[in-house]
Design a protein around this motif. Sequence first.
Motif, PDB file in Angstrom:
ATOM      1  N   LEU A  45      53.149   0.203  77.503  1.00 59.07           N
ATOM      2  CA  LEU A  45      52.552   1.522  77.719  1.00 59.07           C
ATOM      3  C   LEU A  45      53.422   2.627  77.125  1.00 59.07           C
ATOM      4  CD1 LEU A  45      51.190   1.223  81.358  1.00 59.07           C
ATOM      5  CD2 LEU A  45      49.888   1.359  79.255  1.00 59.07           C
ATOM      6  N   GLN A  46      54.734   2.485  77.227  1.00 57.29           N
ATOM      7  CA  GLN A  46      55.612   3.487  76.636  1.00 57.29           C
ATOM      8  C   GLN A  46      55.494   3.480  75.115  1.00 57.29           C
ATOM      9  OE1 GLN A  46      59.338   2.314  78.357  1.00 57.29           O
ATOM     10  NE2 GLN A  46      59.170   3.779  80.046  1.00 57.29           N
ATOM     11  N   GLN A  47      55.349   2.312  74.508  1.00 55.93           N
ATOM     12  CA  GLN A  47      55.157   2.239  73.050  1.00 55.93           C
ATOM     13  C   GLN A  47      53.847   2.901  72.641  1.00 55.93           C
ATOM     14  OE1 GLN A  47      55.430  -1.929  72.214  1.00 55.93           O
ATOM     15  NE2 GLN A  47      57.666  -1.901  72.001  1.00 55.93           N
ATOM     16  N   LEU A  48      52.795   2.663  73.432  1.00 54.65           N
ATOM     17  CA  LEU A  48      51.506   3.291  73.127  1.00 54.65           C
ATOM     18  C   LEU A  48      51.602   4.817  73.228  1.00 54.65           C
ATOM     19  CD1 LEU A  48      48.939   0.967  74.900  1.00 54.65           C
ATOM     20  CD2 LEU A  48      49.315   1.239  72.469  1.00 54.65           C
ATOM     21  N   ASP A  82      54.319   6.646  72.844  1.00 57.50           N
ATOM     22  CA  ASP A  82      55.112   7.132  71.707  1.00 57.50           C
ATOM     23  C   ASP A  82      54.282   7.158  70.429  1.00 57.50           C
ATOM     24  OD1 ASP A  82      57.296   7.447  73.336  1.00 57.50           O
ATOM     25  OD2 ASP A  82      58.216   5.525  72.780  1.00 57.50           O
ATOM     26  N   ALA A  83      53.481   6.107  70.218  1.00 64.73           N
ATOM     27  CA  ALA A  83      52.642   6.054  69.014  1.00 64.73           C
ATOM     28  C   ALA A  83      51.608   7.175  69.024  1.00 64.73           C
ATOM     29  CB  ALA A  83      51.955   4.692  68.928  1.00 64.73           C
ATOM     30  N   ALA A  84      51.046   7.455  70.196  1.00 67.54           N
ATOM     31  CA  ALA A  84      50.046   8.527  70.284  1.00 67.54           C
ATOM     32  C   ALA A  84      50.684   9.880  69.992  1.00 67.54           C
ATOM     33  CB  ALA A  84      49.410   8.530  71.664  1.00 67.54           C
ATOM     34  N   ARG A  85      51.888  10.104  70.516  1.00 69.00           N
ATOM     35  CA  ARG A  85      52.577  11.367  70.248  1.00 69.00           C
ATOM     36  C   ARG A  85      52.909  11.508  68.764  1.00 69.00           C
ATOM     37  NH1 ARG A  85      56.109   9.793  74.209  1.00 69.00           N
ATOM     38  NH2 ARG A  85      55.265  10.205  76.259  1.00 69.00           N
ATOM     39  N   LEU A  86      53.359  10.426  68.156  1.00 68.54           N
ATOM     40  CA  LEU A  86      53.699  10.465  66.729  1.00 68.54           C
ATOM     41  C   LEU A  86      52.457  10.736  65.882  1.00 68.54           C
ATOM     42  CD1 LEU A  86      55.879  10.053  64.583  1.00 68.54           C
ATOM     43  CD2 LEU A  86      55.305   7.632  64.588  1.00 68.54           C
TER      44      LEU A  86
END
Length: 65
Positions: free
Chosen positions: A17-20, A22-26
């Motif tokens: 969930l943290q990776q998702l 981070d990807a959404a923010r990027l």
Amino acid sequence: MVDPIAPFLSPERLKHLQQLADAARLRAALYPSPKPPPVRRPSRQYPGGRSNPWRAPRVRRRRRR
């Protein structure tokens, strides 16, 4: 405000969930959402290319004070 993380998530699920997130923010930072197209005003001609029939100009009356 962000809700606290639920304690029942497994560490693998939490990392995913943290990776998702981070990807959404990027993605939001790199690719801003496109601006909507400008509003198109209707043309003053008929679709077939003929101009509008003649109309008398509007009478403008002076306002009395």
